[in-house]
Write an enzyme that holds these catalytic residues in place. Sequence first.
Site, PDB file in Angstrom:
ATOM      1  N   LYS A   1       3.872 -28.255  -0.614  1.00 55.23           N
ATOM      2  CA  LYS A   1       4.290 -26.869  -0.345  1.00 55.23           C
ATOM      3  C   LYS A   1       5.682 -26.591  -0.926  1.00 55.23           C
ATOM      4  O   LYS A   1       5.895 -25.557  -1.555  1.00 55.23           O
ATOM      5  CB  LYS A   1       4.263 -26.672   1.180  1.00 55.23           C
ATOM      6  CG  LYS A   1       4.734 -25.352   1.693  1.00 55.23           C
ATOM      7  CD  LYS A   1       4.157 -25.105   3.074  1.00 55.23           C
ATOM      8  CE  LYS A   1       5.126 -25.213   4.225  1.00 55.23           C
ATOM      9  NZ  LYS A   1       6.274 -24.337   4.191  1.00 55.23           N
TER      10      LYS A   1
ATOM     11  N   SER B   1      20.346 -27.822   4.487  1.00 54.15           N
ATOM     12  CA  SER B   1      19.078 -27.107   4.290  1.00 54.15           C
ATOM     13  C   SER B   1      18.730 -27.053   2.807  1.00 54.15           C
ATOM     14  O   SER B   1      19.477 -26.494   1.993  1.00 54.15           O
ATOM     15  CB  SER B   1      19.182 -25.684   4.842  1.00 54.15           C
ATOM     16  OG  SER B   1      18.124 -24.895   4.316  1.00 54.15           O
TER      17      SER B   1
ATOM     18  N   GLN C   1      16.330 -25.394   1.578  1.00 52.38           N
ATOM     19  CA  GLN C   1      15.988 -24.018   1.204  1.00 52.38           C
ATOM     20  C   GLN C   1      17.236 -23.273   0.760  1.00 52.38           C
ATOM     21  O   GLN C   1      17.226 -22.552  -0.237  1.00 52.38           O
ATOM     22  CB  GLN C   1      15.366 -23.283   2.391  1.00 52.38           C
ATOM     23  CG  GLN C   1      14.032 -23.856   2.811  1.00 52.38           C
ATOM     24  CD  GLN C   1      13.488 -23.203   4.065  1.00 52.38           C
ATOM     25  OE1 GLN C   1      14.186 -22.446   4.735  1.00 52.38           O
ATOM     26  NE2 GLN C   1      12.243 -23.489   4.382  1.00 52.38           N
TER      27      GLN C   1
ATOM     28  N   ASP D   1      10.250 -31.965   8.995  1.00 53.49           N
ATOM     29  CA  ASP D   1       8.894 -31.411   9.129  1.00 53.49           C
ATOM     30  C   ASP D   1       7.903 -32.388   9.762  1.00 53.49           C
ATOM     31  O   ASP D   1       6.805 -31.991  10.170  1.00 53.49           O
ATOM     32  CB  ASP D   1       8.356 -30.976   7.757  1.00 53.49           C
ATOM     33  CG  ASP D   1       9.096 -29.748   7.234  1.00 53.49           C
ATOM     34  OD1 ASP D   1       9.701 -29.015   8.045  1.00 53.49           O
ATOM     35  OD2 ASP D   1       9.077 -29.529   6.011  1.00 53.49           O
TER      36      ASP D   1
ATOM     37  N   ARG E   1      10.292 -25.927  17.938  1.00 47.45           N
ATOM     38  CA  ARG E   1       9.402 -27.102  17.903  1.00 47.45           C
ATOM     39  C   ARG E   1       9.758 -28.148  18.953  1.00 47.45           C
ATOM     40  O   ARG E   1       8.895 -28.953  19.329  1.00 47.45           O
ATOM     41  CB  ARG E   1       9.382 -27.712  16.497  1.00 47.45           C
ATOM     42  CG  ARG E   1       8.623 -26.826  15.521  1.00 47.45           C
ATOM     43  CD  ARG E   1       8.510 -27.413  14.132  1.00 47.45           C
ATOM     44  NE  ARG E   1       7.644 -26.570  13.310  1.00 47.45           N
ATOM     45  CZ  ARG E   1       7.630 -26.570  11.979  1.00 47.45           C
ATOM     46  NH1 ARG E   1       8.429 -27.370  11.310  1.00 47.45           N
ATOM     47  NH2 ARG E   1       6.795 -25.790  11.327  1.00 47.45           N
TER      48      ARG E   1
ATOM     49  N   ARG F   1       2.478 -26.643  12.151  1.00 45.77           N
ATOM     50  CA  ARG F   1       2.724 -28.078  12.358  1.00 45.77           C
ATOM     51  C   ARG F   1       2.475 -28.495  13.818  1.00 45.77           C
ATOM     52  O   ARG F   1       2.133 -29.639  14.094  1.00 45.77           O
ATOM     53  CB  ARG F   1       4.129 -28.468  11.895  1.00 45.77           C
ATOM     54  CG  ARG F   1       4.302 -28.226  10.397  1.00 45.77           C
ATOM     55  CD  ARG F   1       5.337 -29.090   9.727  1.00 45.77           C
ATOM     56  NE  ARG F   1       5.673 -28.534   8.425  1.00 45.77           N
ATOM     57  CZ  ARG F   1       4.977 -28.729   7.296  1.00 45.77           C
ATOM     58  NH1 ARG F   1       3.920 -29.507   7.299  1.00 45.77           N
ATOM     59  NH2 ARG F   1       5.354 -28.160   6.166  1.00 45.77           N
TER      60      ARG F   1
HETATM   61  C1  S3P Z   1      11.913 -26.893   2.976  1.00 45.96           C
HETATM   62  C2  S3P Z   1      13.015 -27.336   3.638  1.00 45.96           C
HETATM   63  C3  S3P Z   1      13.044 -27.503   5.097  1.00 45.96           C
HETATM   64  C4  S3P Z   1      11.642 -27.583   5.674  1.00 45.96           C
HETATM   65  C5  S3P Z   1      10.731 -26.531   5.154  1.00 45.96           C
HETATM   66  C6  S3P Z   1      10.636 -26.617   3.639  1.00 45.96           C
HETATM   67  C7  S3P Z   1      12.017 -26.723   1.512  1.00 45.96           C
HETATM   68  O1  S3P Z   1      13.699 -26.400   5.681  1.00 45.96           O
HETATM   69  O2  S3P Z   1      11.688 -27.530   7.072  1.00 45.96           O
HETATM   70  O3  S3P Z   1       9.445 -26.689   5.692  1.00 45.96           O
HETATM   71  O4  S3P Z   1      10.982 -26.592   0.827  1.00 45.96           O
HETATM   72  O5  S3P Z   1      13.147 -26.734   1.012  1.00 45.96           O
HETATM   73  P1  S3P Z   1      15.304 -26.311   5.691  1.00 45.96           P
HETATM   74  O6  S3P Z   1      15.742 -26.359   4.294  1.00 45.96           O
HETATM   75  O7  S3P Z   1      15.643 -25.001   6.317  1.00 45.96           O
HETATM   76  O8  S3P Z   1      15.732 -27.475   6.522  1.00 45.96           O
END
Ligand code: S3P
Length: 436
Positions: free
Chosen positions: A25, A170, A172, A322, A353, A395
Amino acid sequence: MKNGSDVIVRPARNVRGSVSLPGDKSISHRYAMLAGIAEGPSRIENYSTGADCASTLACMRTLGVAWERNKDSGNAIEVQGRGLALAPPAAALDCGNSGSTMRMLSGIVAGQKFPSEMVGDESLSRRPMERVITPLSAMGAHIASQGGKPPLRITGAALKAIDYTMPVASAQVKSCLLFAGLFADGETRITEPLRTRDHGEVALRAFGVKLDRRSSGQGNEIIIRGGQRLRGIEARIPGDLSSAAFFLCAAALFPGSQLTVPGLLMNPTRARLLDVLMQIGLRISVTQLDEIHGELVGSLQVEGAGLKGATIAGADSAALIDEIPVLAAIAPYTEQGIEVRDARELRVKESDRIAAVAANLRLMGAQVEEREDGLKIPGGQALHGAELDSFGDHRIAMAFAVAALRARGETVIHGADSAAISYPAFFQTLEAVTER
Ligand code: S3P
């Protein structure tokens, strides 16, 4: 057995067989976004089948990117890249349930010459966005939000480079700022306090972008120069390691389990799960290690054995963020139990969670200590089937389908269709490898 969005899970004797996972993903989101702003076409095989990655593709279409999906040919997507300049959207960018879509794509729309609105479902509308709003505003974008939560109204601008240390680890946010850095004048420097998954960096390099990385006492610094052009790629996305976690944990529940997982993502920033599972007692061997566009992929052979316990804390909690729900869901069946610390971020995921895991384990008869930043779950507990809620969180639905395999009696999971957010075929695949 399915009834609307309820799924009934019966106890199992063993897990045996082979599971090929849909594409990861995290990588799917990033490839779809970068293919859209690359020059020329990209062809990406084994794209994630989850609804979240479909949300990213839908947003890219709203931003003028043409793509086609061929589900018969290995879930391939073909994307016609537009280069860095996207088209003004005629409607809001609907990110659905996907925090990854909203956070990472905000870095791209912040660099466009037009305004965009980003919206999400009820769960996403509760999630914190100031972690991208603050640094993107420092780069010159104007972002209006509902007190730091979606919807976001982003007025793009000519961005300026920043030197930014992220307060929250993070991936993301890191990817968002690296993507924004492509549109900035000068060198953007991002420091992360703890090493998080590096798919953003690996994907940018795959699309031809040059990045520098430095590790120091302050953390991990990544440097990107603005104005670089991306070129389209042909790629195959390795199987999703976080989806594999459910099958690996299911196999771990039974000493007689034997499972093969071909073509699985083995990126070192994600593979901590395998170390923890081996420490707990699962026997794992990896063969056919290969690299595609900088991402490691391998085949796993897994055998069940006795289950010891584990403590997950510090950098491990970020690396396993995750997978903690499913590790916690099998914790009562281990000998020494599992303790999770430093995982406060779990409270602001698709659901809280920590609270969801504690509530469901208790309904199954387990003793659980819920803490602000984690859980302590004693081992050596026998659970019984119960009526559980997914809390609308994919999840949580999948984690408790796994826990139910070793409980006494049947378990009903309400809202089990939320599994489709990352893995629509999860319940059928679990059924196919479960022996009763
Ligand atoms: C992800 C980073 C994680 C994860 C999310 C996907 C990514 O989040 O929990 O399911 O693809 O970079 P965070 O970056 O907010 O920790």
